[in-house]
Design a protein around this motif. Structure first.
Motif, PDB file in Angstrom:
ATOM      1  N   UNK A  74       0.827  -1.204   0.000  1.00 37.53           N
ATOM      2  CA  UNK A  74       0.000   0.000   0.000  1.00 37.53           C
ATOM      3  C   UNK A  74       0.859   1.251   0.000  1.00 37.53           C
ATOM      4  N   UNK A  75       0.324   2.309  -0.579  1.00 36.48           N
ATOM      5  CA  UNK A  75       0.994   3.603  -0.657  1.00 36.48           C
ATOM      6  C   UNK A  75      -0.057   4.670  -0.405  1.00 36.48           C
ATOM      7  N   UNK A  76       0.248   5.615   0.467  1.00 37.12           N
ATOM      8  CA  UNK A  76      -0.709   6.676   0.786  1.00 37.12           C
ATOM      9  C   UNK A  76      -0.096   8.038   0.521  1.00 37.12           C
ATOM     10  N   UNK A  77      -0.951   8.978   0.174  1.00 38.50           N
ATOM     11  CA  UNK A  77      -0.561  10.381   0.046  1.00 38.50           C
ATOM     12  C   UNK A  77      -1.279  11.153   1.134  1.00 38.50           C
ATOM     13  N   UNK A  78      -0.484  11.911   1.918  1.00 34.18           N
ATOM     14  CA  UNK A  78      -0.997  12.690   3.040  1.00 34.18           C
ATOM     15  C   UNK A  78      -0.738  14.161   2.774  1.00 34.18           C
ATOM     16  N   UNK A  79      -1.733  14.989   3.049  1.00 36.93           N
ATOM     17  CA  UNK A  79      -1.522  16.428   2.966  1.00 36.93           C
ATOM     18  C   UNK A  79      -1.221  16.954   4.369  1.00 36.93           C
ATOM     19  N   UNK A  80      -0.544  18.105   4.428  1.00 37.23           N
ATOM     20  CA  UNK A  80      -0.146  18.664   5.719  1.00 37.23           C
ATOM     21  C   UNK A  80      -1.223  19.520   6.371  1.00 37.23           C
ATOM     22  N   UNK A  81      -1.907  20.375   5.585  1.00 41.73           N
ATOM     23  CA  UNK A  81      -2.858  21.313   6.181  1.00 41.73           C
ATOM     24  C   UNK A  81      -4.198  21.235   5.491  1.00 41.73           C
ATOM     25  N   UNK A  87      -5.280   9.909  -0.475  1.00 43.24           N
ATOM     26  CA  UNK A  87      -5.522   8.729  -1.297  1.00 43.24           C
ATOM     27  C   UNK A  87      -4.666   7.571  -0.816  1.00 43.24           C
ATOM     28  N   UNK A  88      -5.143   6.385  -1.143  1.00 41.18           N
ATOM     29  CA  UNK A  88      -4.403   5.154  -0.870  1.00 41.18           C
ATOM     30  C   UNK A  88      -4.477   4.309  -2.135  1.00 41.18           C
TER      31      UNK A  88
END
Length: 142
Positions: A74-81, A87-88
């Motif tokens: 699995x790979x996730x994208x995280x935003x900071x603010x 997304x995953x």
């Protein structure tokens, strides 16, 4: 309805632990991070992977699907603010001789009946693929 209970507590500034039944899981809550425990984002991804793997265990006997092994990446994208997952994406790799159409059927069942994956898919973009594990033996003969 099923119900679940997990308790968690701080051990010290370097980590915490979660408990469910007799199971204990060390959690990385150290601000510097630690390599020997999952941080909250990794736990989130691990729960999706566990859901998919458990779903595969549940549906393979019903489908008569034969496999030797399965892995999920699995790979996730995280935003900071504000901090949140956007997304995953995942890849399921199945060691099997089943046909491509049966592999697709397995994927559809995993996506349709996964409690955690369905919950996550309602909250963010969840996308992924399933593929057959390439045979090392077949590659050696090529």
């Amino acid at each position: 309805m099923l119900e679940y209970t997990v308790t968690a507590r701080r051990i010290d500034a370097h980590g915490s632990e979660a408990r469910a039944g007799e199971a204990v899981l060390t959690i990385d809550t150290d601000l510097s991070g630690r390599a020997d425990a999952f941080n909250p984002a990794e736990l989130f991804l691990a729960s999706i992977a566990a859901c998919m793997l458990k779903g595969i265990e549940r549906v393979t006997p019903l489908l008569g699907f034969q496999l030797r092994g399965v892995s999920v990446s699995l790979y996730a994208i995280r935003q900071d603010t504000p901090p949140r997952m956007l997304s995953v994406s995942y890849e399921i790799v199945v060691d099997t001789e089943e046909s491509d159409s049966r592999l697709d059927l397995l994927h559809k069942n995993v996506r349709k009946y996964g409690t955690i994956s369905n919950t996550v898919a309602d909250a963010l973009e969840l996308s992924g693929t399933i593929r057959r594990k390439s045979s090392q033996h077949a590659q050696d003969k090529s």
